[in-house]
Design a protein around this motif. Structure first.
Motif, mmCIF file in Angstrom:
data_model
loop_
_atom_site.group_PDB
_atom_site.id
_atom_site.type_symbol
_atom_site.label_atom_id
_atom_site.label_comp_id
_atom_site.label_asym_id
_atom_site.label_seq_id
_atom_site.Cartn_x
_atom_site.Cartn_y
_atom_site.Cartn_z
ATOM 1 N N MET A 135 26.653 82.464 31.305
ATOM 2 C CA MET A 135 26.925 81.559 32.423
ATOM 3 C C MET A 135 26.084 81.917 33.637
ATOM 4 S SD MET A 135 29.138 79.390 31.306
ATOM 5 C CE MET A 135 30.488 79.113 30.159
ATOM 6 N N ASN A 136 25.972 83.213 33.934
ATOM 7 C CA ASN A 136 25.199 83.642 35.095
ATOM 8 C C ASN A 136 23.702 83.378 34.910
ATOM 9 O OD1 ASN A 136 27.507 84.520 36.400
ATOM 10 N ND2 ASN A 136 27.338 86.616 35.641
ATOM 11 N N CYS A 137 23.189 83.637 33.699
ATOM 12 C CA CYS A 137 21.758 83.428 33.438
ATOM 13 C C CYS A 137 21.362 81.957 33.568
ATOM 14 C CB CYS A 137 21.392 83.938 32.048
ATOM 15 S SG CYS A 137 21.428 85.734 31.897
ATOM 16 N N ILE A 174 29.715 88.878 27.296
ATOM 17 C CA ILE A 174 28.731 88.002 26.637
ATOM 18 C C ILE A 174 28.777 86.609 27.235
ATOM 19 C CG2 ILE A 174 28.108 86.913 24.448
ATOM 20 C CD1 ILE A 174 29.190 89.424 23.040
ATOM 21 N N THR A 175 29.989 86.077 27.389
ATOM 22 C CA THR A 175 30.144 84.719 27.937
ATOM 23 C C THR A 175 29.696 84.659 29.390
ATOM 24 O OG1 THR A 175 32.089 84.485 26.502
ATOM 25 C CG2 THR A 175 31.770 82.804 28.178
ATOM 26 N N ASN A 176 30.105 85.643 30.171
ATOM 27 C CA ASN A 176 29.776 85.653 31.600
ATOM 28 C C ASN A 176 28.278 85.816 31.834
ATOM 29 O OD1 ASN A 176 30.678 85.637 34.389
ATOM 30 N ND2 ASN A 176 30.118 87.813 34.435
ATOM 31 N N ASP A 177 27.618 86.645 31.013
ATOM 32 C CA ASP A 177 26.166 86.820 31.145
ATOM 33 C C ASP A 177 25.435 85.509 30.890
ATOM 34 O OD1 ASP A 177 26.504 89.452 31.761
ATOM 35 O OD2 ASP A 177 26.031 90.213 29.758
ATOM 36 N N ASN A 182 14.312 73.935 24.112
ATOM 37 C CA ASN A 182 14.264 72.632 24.764
ATOM 38 C C ASN A 182 15.641 71.974 24.782
ATOM 39 O OD1 ASN A 182 13.746 69.405 24.261
ATOM 40 N ND2 ASN A 182 12.367 70.300 25.783
ATOM 41 N N ILE A 183 16.355 72.038 23.640
ATOM 42 C CA ILE A 183 17.709 71.461 23.574
ATOM 43 C C ILE A 183 18.634 72.181 24.544
ATOM 44 C CG2 ILE A 183 19.740 71.199 22.087
ATOM 45 C CD1 ILE A 183 17.822 70.719 19.754
ATOM 46 N N ASN A 184 18.519 73.524 24.599
ATOM 47 C CA ASN A 184 19.357 74.299 25.504
ATOM 48 C C ASN A 184 19.064 73.935 26.962
ATOM 49 O OD1 ASN A 184 21.197 76.706 25.956
ATOM 50 N ND2 ASN A 184 19.395 77.342 27.101
ATOM 51 N N GLU A 185 17.801 73.740 27.284
ATOM 52 C CA GLU A 185 17.433 73.370 28.650
ATOM 53 C C GLU A 185 17.988 72.002 29.019
ATOM 54 O OE1 GLU A 185 13.342 72.651 31.284
ATOM 55 O OE2 GLU A 185 13.246 73.571 29.283
ATOM 56 N N GLN A 186 17.916 71.041 28.092
ATOM 57 C CA GLN A 186 18.467 69.713 28.353
ATOM 58 C C GLN A 186 19.978 69.778 28.586
ATOM 59 O OE1 GLN A 186 17.193 66.444 25.760
ATOM 60 N NE2 GLN A 186 15.607 67.789 24.937
ATOM 61 N N LEU A 187 20.653 70.582 27.758
ATOM 62 C CA LEU A 187 22.109 70.704 27.876
ATOM 63 C C LEU A 187 22.499 71.328 29.208
ATOM 64 C CD1 LEU A 187 24.914 70.470 26.562
ATOM 65 C CD2 LEU A 187 24.543 72.714 25.528
ATOM 66 N N ILE A 188 21.807 72.396 29.592
ATOM 67 C CA ILE A 188 22.134 73.072 30.853
ATOM 68 C C ILE A 188 21.888 72.149 32.035
ATOM 69 C CG2 ILE A 188 21.557 75.017 32.340
ATOM 70 C CD1 ILE A 188 23.111 75.756 29.789
#
Length: 391
Positions: free
Chosen positions: A142-144, A137-140, A73-79
């Motif tokens: 960002m793309n996801c 790792i970073t690019n994956d 949930n926190i990750n979704e809010q941040l994105i």
């Protein structure tokens, strides 16, 4: 299938949140928290009310699921906040106590009028730690999460070749996706690098301290005997501290503990027949040890002041410039006031307790080290901040 009352479900999430914040094991809720809460409520209010607490799901598997739910949930809010906004990231590759490598990424961006700083991701590294692997790792991620690389304005890393290489490093690979990106060498890493160099005589003192600490700390029997001697001699501490090169603050802490236990070390090492036992009562050695304690304590305070949230390069650069001016002040006090050690508390107290004065040889060693330290700080922190003077 079971149904959980809304209040019990909310209580479960609140308990899980506190468990996570305090870094306690998942089993503590079922084994300790819930039984304790039932006992307290039954004693203070009554059995019928206490029985309602049994409806709160607090098993270890439930706690684990709650953690993932809150994290997602926190990750979704941040994105969602990050979409279509300019941002800067800070990347670091670190190894934990289990020797597992992880890539850590922090992000900073504007949310209306507020500057937001958050942990973006923390990913395990299963292969090597080359720039290509770190970029994948970073690019994956960002793309996801549909984060546009073109909105990346800045990247901050340490100075390792895999991170900072201009042609094959992580910053070069990110620049292919974000041409306008500006790379910054982390100021805290630079401060650590600038403080590593010292003359051979001071380095010998440091190496001797590390060797003696390892000699005692890596052998449980010797550590127990040393503890016994410290207790018999009435020492304030009964154990030495381990030195870890990757922990920047450990050097100063280890040196201070050895300085405080130097008499106990001399007694113990002489009984063991160790070659270095007499160094801890040698005046020249102890003077250098006291100076190293003082200077690394100052470096630790400076390093800690550079850490934390809601900082920026202008604030940190001001602190670095102030520290360089302090080095000048310490050197002038030593050279122009006949070796006065007012700025170095442990060194000053050692001279006063033993009715000693700073010799010319020790004065030269300390003065040369301060000069070297200043030169390295000026090398790692060139005056390139003038472009931001308009701010």
């Amino acid at each position: 299938m079971t149904s959980v009352p809304t209040k019990a479900l909310l209580a479960s999430y609140k308990v899980e949140f506190r468990i996570t914040q305090s870094k306690k094991p998942h089993t503590i809720a079922e084994e300790l928290i819930l039984p304790s809460a039932i006992d307290m409520v039954s004693t203070m209010i009554g059995e019928s009310t206490a029985n309602q607490l049994k409806n709160i799901p607090l098993s270890r598997n439930t706690i684990s699921r709650r953690i993932h739910d809150i994290s997602d949930n926190i990750n979704e809010q941040l994105i969602n906040k990050l979409k279509n906004k300019n941002f800067a990231i800070q990347l670091d590759e670190a190894t934990d106590n289990n020797k597992d490598a992880h890539l850590i990424c922090y992000i900073r961006f504007m949310d209306e009028i507020n500057i937001i700083e958050e942990l973006l991701f923390y990913k395990p590294i299963f292969r090597d730690t080359k720039a290509k692997t770190l970029f994948e790792i970073t690019n994956d991620f960002m793309n996801c999460n549909n984060i546009n690389w073109e909105n990346c304005l800045g990247v901050c890393t340490d100075g390792a070749r895999a991170m900072a290489g201009h042609y094959g490093g992580l910053q070069a690979l990110i620049r292919q996706k974000a041409p306008e990106m500006i790379w910054t060498h982390c100021l805290i890493h630079r401060e650590s690098l600038a403080s590593q160099n010292m003359c051979p005589s001071l380095k010998t003192v440091l190496q001797t301290v590390i060797k003696v600490v390892n000699y005692i700390k890596t052998r449980p029997v010797k550590a127990r005997f040393f503890k016994k001697i410290c207790e018999e001699m009435g020492a304030e501490h009964t154990a030495l501290l381990f030195y870890c090169n990757s922990r920047w603050l450990s050097k100063g802490k280890v040196l201070v503990r050895v300085f405080e236990l130097r008499q106990e070390l001399n007694t113990y090492l002489s009984e063991e027949g160790h070659n270095d036992f007499n160094k801890f009562i040698n005046i020249d050695f102890v003077i250098k040890l006291a100076y190293l304690c003082d200077i690394f304590e100052k470096l630790n305070i400076h390093n800690t002041s550079l850490q934390g949230k809601e900082t920026h390069i202008l604030q940190l650069y001001d602190k670095v410039v102030a520290f360089i001016k302090k080095i000048d002040l310490w050197q002038r006090k030593l050279t122009e006031e006949n070796g006065k050690t007012t700025c170095f508390s442990l060194l000053k107290s050692f001279f006063e307790d033993n009715d000693l004065e700073l010799t010319m040889n020790s004065l030269k060693i300390i003065s040369d080290h301060l000069m070297t330290l200043k030169n390295h700080f000026e090398k790692y922190f060139p005056d390139d901040i003038v472009q931001y003077n308009w701010i």
